[in-house]
Motif scaffolding. Structure first.
Motif, PDB file in Angstrom:
ATOM      1  N   LEU A 103      -2.481 -63.145  23.966  1.00  0.00           N
ATOM      2  CA  LEU A 103      -3.793 -63.163  24.607  1.00  0.00           C
ATOM      3  C   LEU A 103      -3.900 -64.337  25.566  1.00  0.00           C
ATOM      4  O   LEU A 103      -3.355 -65.414  25.303  1.00  0.00           O
ATOM      5  N   THR A 104      -4.619 -64.133  26.657  1.00  0.00           N
ATOM      6  CA  THR A 104      -4.997 -65.199  27.573  1.00  0.00           C
ATOM      7  C   THR A 104      -6.515 -65.320  27.476  1.00  0.00           C
ATOM      8  O   THR A 104      -7.226 -64.340  27.707  1.00  0.00           O
ATOM      9  N   LEU A 105      -6.991 -66.518  27.134  1.00  0.00           N
ATOM     10  CA  LEU A 105      -8.417 -66.734  26.933  1.00  0.00           C
ATOM     11  C   LEU A 105      -8.952 -67.748  27.931  1.00  0.00           C
ATOM     12  O   LEU A 105      -8.255 -68.676  28.333  1.00  0.00           O
ATOM     13  N   THR A 106     -10.220 -67.556  28.299  1.00  0.00           N
ATOM     14  CA  THR A 106     -10.932 -68.460  29.189  1.00  0.00           C
ATOM     15  C   THR A 106     -12.318 -68.679  28.617  1.00  0.00           C
ATOM     16  O   THR A 106     -12.936 -67.743  28.107  1.00  0.00           O
ATOM     17  N   LEU A 107     -12.806 -69.916  28.728  1.00  0.00           N
ATOM     18  CA  LEU A 107     -14.159 -70.233  28.282  1.00  0.00           C
ATOM     19  C   LEU A 107     -15.077 -70.305  29.485  1.00  0.00           C
ATOM     20  O   LEU A 107     -14.777 -70.994  30.463  1.00  0.00           O
ATOM     21  N   GLN A 108     -16.192 -69.596  29.416  1.00  0.00           N
ATOM     22  CA  GLN A 108     -17.180 -69.626  30.492  1.00  0.00           C
ATOM     23  C   GLN A 108     -18.177 -70.722  30.171  1.00  0.00           C
ATOM     24  O   GLN A 108     -18.756 -70.762  29.082  1.00  0.00           O
ATOM     25  N   THR A 109     -18.375 -71.641  31.108  1.00  0.00           N
ATOM     26  CA  THR A 109     -19.229 -72.799  30.896  1.00  0.00           C
ATOM     27  C   THR A 109     -19.871 -73.185  32.222  1.00  0.00           C
ATOM     28  O   THR A 109     -19.846 -72.395  33.166  1.00  0.00           O
ATOM     29  N   ASN A 110     -20.427 -74.380  32.303  1.00  0.00           N
ATOM     30  CA  ASN A 110     -20.903 -74.855  33.599  1.00  0.00           C
ATOM     31  C   ASN A 110     -19.837 -75.765  34.197  1.00  0.00           C
ATOM     32  O   ASN A 110     -18.943 -76.246  33.501  1.00  0.00           O
ATOM     33  N   ALA A 111     -19.911 -76.001  35.475  1.00  0.00           N
ATOM     34  CA  ALA A 111     -18.868 -76.741  36.186  1.00  0.00           C
ATOM     35  C   ALA A 111     -18.747 -78.177  35.675  1.00  0.00           C
ATOM     36  O   ALA A 111     -17.652 -78.741  35.671  1.00  0.00           O
ATOM     37  N   ALA A 112     -19.823 -78.763  35.215  1.00  0.00           N
ATOM     38  CA  ALA A 112     -19.788 -80.147  34.751  1.00  0.00           C
ATOM     39  C   ALA A 112     -19.034 -80.298  33.434  1.00  0.00           C
ATOM     40  O   ALA A 112     -18.585 -81.393  33.103  1.00  0.00           O
ATOM     41  N   SER A 113     -18.873 -79.238  32.669  1.00  0.00           N
ATOM     42  CA  SER A 113     -18.241 -79.325  31.345  1.00  0.00           C
ATOM     43  C   SER A 113     -16.755 -78.999  31.337  1.00  0.00           C
ATOM     44  O   SER A 113     -16.120 -79.091  30.289  1.00  0.00           O
ATOM     45  N   ILE A 114     -16.185 -78.633  32.463  1.00  0.00           N
ATOM     46  CA  ILE A 114     -14.784 -78.204  32.494  1.00  0.00           C
ATOM     47  C   ILE A 114     -13.847 -79.337  32.077  1.00  0.00           C
ATOM     48  O   ILE A 114     -12.949 -79.146  31.259  1.00  0.00           O
ATOM     49  N   ASP A 115     -14.054 -80.545  32.595  1.00  0.00           N
ATOM     50  CA  ASP A 115     -13.191 -81.663  32.238  1.00  0.00           C
ATOM     51  C   ASP A 115     -13.327 -82.025  30.763  1.00  0.00           C
ATOM     52  O   ASP A 115     -12.335 -82.337  30.098  1.00  0.00           O
ATOM     53  N   ALA A 116     -14.545 -81.999  30.251  1.00  0.00           N
ATOM     54  CA  ALA A 116     -14.762 -82.319  28.833  1.00  0.00           C
ATOM     55  C   ALA A 116     -14.092 -81.280  27.939  1.00  0.00           C
ATOM     56  O   ALA A 116     -13.540 -81.622  26.889  1.00  0.00           O
ATOM     57  N   LEU A 117     -14.113 -80.019  28.340  1.00  0.00           N
ATOM     58  CA  LEU A 117     -13.418 -78.981  27.573  1.00  0.00           C
ATOM     59  C   LEU A 117     -11.903 -79.196  27.624  1.00  0.00           C
ATOM     60  O   LEU A 117     -11.199 -78.948  26.655  1.00  0.00           O
ATOM     61  N   ASN A 137      -5.215 -60.906  10.268  1.00  0.00           N
ATOM     62  CA  ASN A 137      -4.966 -60.688   8.837  1.00  0.00           C
ATOM     63  C   ASN A 137      -5.977 -59.754   8.194  1.00  0.00           C
ATOM     64  O   ASN A 137      -5.711 -59.196   7.131  1.00  0.00           O
ATOM     65  N   THR A 138      -7.140 -59.587   8.811  1.00  0.00           N
ATOM     66  CA  THR A 138      -8.134 -58.654   8.285  1.00  0.00           C
ATOM     67  C   THR A 138      -8.040 -57.286   8.948  1.00  0.00           C
ATOM     68  O   THR A 138      -8.925 -56.453   8.775  1.00  0.00           O
ATOM     69  N   GLY A 139      -6.984 -57.058   9.724  1.00  0.00           N
ATOM     70  CA  GLY A 139      -6.755 -55.743  10.320  1.00  0.00           C
ATOM     71  C   GLY A 139      -7.436 -55.528  11.654  1.00  0.00           C
ATOM     72  O   GLY A 139      -7.520 -54.401  12.132  1.00  0.00           O
ATOM     73  N   GLY A 140      -7.904 -56.590  12.290  1.00  0.00           N
ATOM     74  CA  GLY A 140      -8.598 -56.452  13.576  1.00  0.00           C
ATOM     75  C   GLY A 140      -7.723 -55.950  14.700  1.00  0.00           C
ATOM     76  O   GLY A 140      -8.214 -55.370  15.666  1.00  0.00           O
ATOM     77  N   PHE A 141      -6.420 -56.171  14.596  1.00  0.00           N
ATOM     78  CA  PHE A 141      -5.508 -55.718  15.639  1.00  0.00           C
ATOM     79  C   PHE A 141      -4.766 -54.444  15.242  1.00  0.00           C
ATOM     80  O   PHE A 141      -3.834 -54.025  15.919  1.00  0.00           O
ATOM     81  N   ASP A 142      -5.179 -53.812  14.151  1.00  0.00           N
ATOM     82  CA  ASP A 142      -4.580 -52.548  13.740  1.00  0.00           C
ATOM     83  C   ASP A 142      -5.259 -51.403  14.480  1.00  0.00           C
ATOM     84  O   ASP A 142      -6.437 -51.475  14.822  1.00  0.00           O
ATOM     85  N   ILE A 178      -4.680 -59.098  27.069  1.00  0.00           N
ATOM     86  CA  ILE A 178      -4.384 -58.827  25.664  1.00  0.00           C
ATOM     87  C   ILE A 178      -3.266 -57.790  25.632  1.00  0.00           C
ATOM     88  O   ILE A 178      -3.327 -56.784  26.330  1.00  0.00           O
ATOM     89  N   ALA A 179      -2.229 -58.104  24.866  1.00  0.00           N
ATOM     90  CA  ALA A 179      -1.079 -57.189  24.818  1.00  0.00           C
ATOM     91  C   ALA A 179      -0.439 -57.248  23.435  1.00  0.00           C
ATOM     92  O   ALA A 179      -0.423 -58.287  22.792  1.00  0.00           O
TER      93      ALA A 179
END
Length: 183
Positions: A103-117, A137-142, A178-179
């Motif tokens: 998976l490739t994930l991205t967090l959506q935030t405001n521009a001022a918080s990018i460095d802190a993240l 482990n709970t079968g979410g990807f089954d 997601i693959a």
């Protein structure tokens, strides 16, 4: 001799033809030089924001979004924090690792918080990977793991994991890729 010459000149001709076609398909570099040319950027902006006037009042923030996040990121300019590397989640069944979710994930935030993240990247990766492994482990990807109800549950658990690590305004966890890699 002719056969060798044709074999060598064909790739060169294809390169030159491709460069010429690319140059012809590319739009003009500077549209401000031609006053008769339509301003597509202004037209696109007006289509998105019908009140394109500088004296317009700011729009109030939305109370909540569909992914469980709050709208505190609505104030200020929107920004995105993309993790520099992908998340690899092993799918283990009966003690045997059969497949791998990538998976490739991205967090959506405001521009001022990018460095802190970015400074909290390691803690965020740990929390998100823990949530991904619980989901696996709970079968979410089954089965059909791309069904909307499965992705909503996944986004909600990823958002909860993000909120446990940081109080920064994160409005959504975006799943960019997601693959399933068979093992």
């Amino acid at each position: 001799m002719i056969r060798k010459l044709v074999t060598l000149s064909l790739p060169v001709a294809a390169l030159v033809g491709g460069a010429f076609a690319g140059d012809m398909l590319r739009g003009p570099a500077d549209t401000s030089a031609d006053p008769a040319a339509p301003d597509h950027a202004a037209a696109d902006h007006a289509a998105v924001d019908p009140v394109a006037d500088d004296h317009a009042e700011p729009k109030p923030p939305v109370a909540a979004d569909d992914h469980g996040g709050d709208a505190s990121a609505a104030f200020g300019e929107e920004g995105f924090f993309t993790f520099p590397s992908q998340f690899f989640v092993p799918l283990v069944r009966q003690g045997d690792m059969r497949d791998m979710m990538i998976l490739t994930l991205t967090l959506q935030t405001n521009a001022a918080s990018i460095d802190a993240l970015g400074r909290k990247e390691h803690a965020l990766r740990d929390a998100l990977l823990r949530a991904l492994m619980i989901h696996a482990n709970t079968g979410g990807f089954d089965g059909n793991y791309t069904a909307d109800r499965n992705l909503v549950l996944l986004r909600k658990s990823l958002m909860t994991a993000t909120k446990t690590v940081t109080k920064l305004p994160v409005s959504a966890v975006l799943i960019e890729d997601i693959a399933l890699q068979p093992g």
